[in-house]
Write an enzyme that holds these catalytic residues in place. Sequence first.
Site, PDB file in Angstrom:
ATOM      1  N   LYS A   1       0.823  -1.205   0.000  1.00 46.47           N
ATOM      2  CA  LYS A   1       0.000   0.000   0.000  1.00 46.47           C
ATOM      3  C   LYS A   1       0.861   1.261   0.000  1.00 46.47           C
ATOM      4  CE  LYS A   1      -3.281   2.810   2.498  1.00 46.47           C
ATOM      5  NZ  LYS A   1      -3.921   3.110   3.796  1.00 46.47           N
TER       6      LYS A   1
ATOM      7  N   ASP B   1      -6.917  -0.220   0.588  1.00 46.65           N
ATOM      8  CA  ASP B   1      -7.068  -0.505   2.008  1.00 46.65           C
ATOM      9  C   ASP B   1      -8.504  -0.959   2.232  1.00 46.65           C
ATOM     10  OD1 ASP B   1      -8.585   1.765   1.769  1.00 46.65           O
ATOM     11  OD2 ASP B   1      -7.367   2.995   3.114  1.00 46.65           O
TER      12      ASP B   1
END
Length: 263
Positions: free
Chosen positions: A161, A180
């Site tokens: 991420k 996410d």
Amino acid sequence: ETNEDLKLLLSDYFQLHVSLQALCDQWIKVDPEFKGLARTQIGVRILRQPIVENLFTFIASSNNNIKRITMLVDKLCSRYGQPIGTEKGTFFTFPSVQTISQDPEVEQTMKELGFGYRAKYYAKTVERLAPLGDAYLENLRHISMELARAELMKLSGVGPKVADCVLLMSLDKANAVPVDTHIWQVAQKRYVGRLAGSGNDLEGMQLPPDKQEQIQELARQLGAFKSPSTRAYELAQALIVTLFSPYAGWAQGMLFSDDLVDS
């Protein structure tokens, strides 16, 4: 700096050469629900942020909230940055890797500033980057997204991420989609129900004929996950990229912002 210099700086930072309205017009053809986002989220642009500032800020983001991240970054700048006096008080520049590397006790300093277990990430990342020079990170803009992601993930504290955030917001990889829980939920709520079935009943969505089967298969696989996981995140990312390429990261930004407003 002249007014023209400032104009160029701001144009680069806000990526004003990218027409968000033109992108929305393209995305509406795929997903008519983007008409609503084009009205409510039209100011949500992807910034072109300084690479080190973006990287170091996102390293602090794991298991953290915006208020605390802001406080930590302010402390980092106050400790290592250069002061700038203004009518509204003193502010500090974001320090370079070379400046931080001059501290022989980076990990200890970062602990004292409140970074906790992340302190070691910064110490190791500074140790790796300092000998490579500024050109190393700058050059990641000129290689493929896959290779750039692999290079970023060699840095301590950088997972998928964080790497994707830096790719999208600093390294000109407009198709990078950070995922996410929010984006996984968006993909589930907005697209699984409309795409996971068989046939062409897509609730107004118009998929490229050469990608329709792939998109629907991604949606079906994603629908099998009732809770987030690494594989679920990968499927959500692949679905958004396939739907909204080549600026999928920009589409993700609008979807993310809209989901935050709804929640």
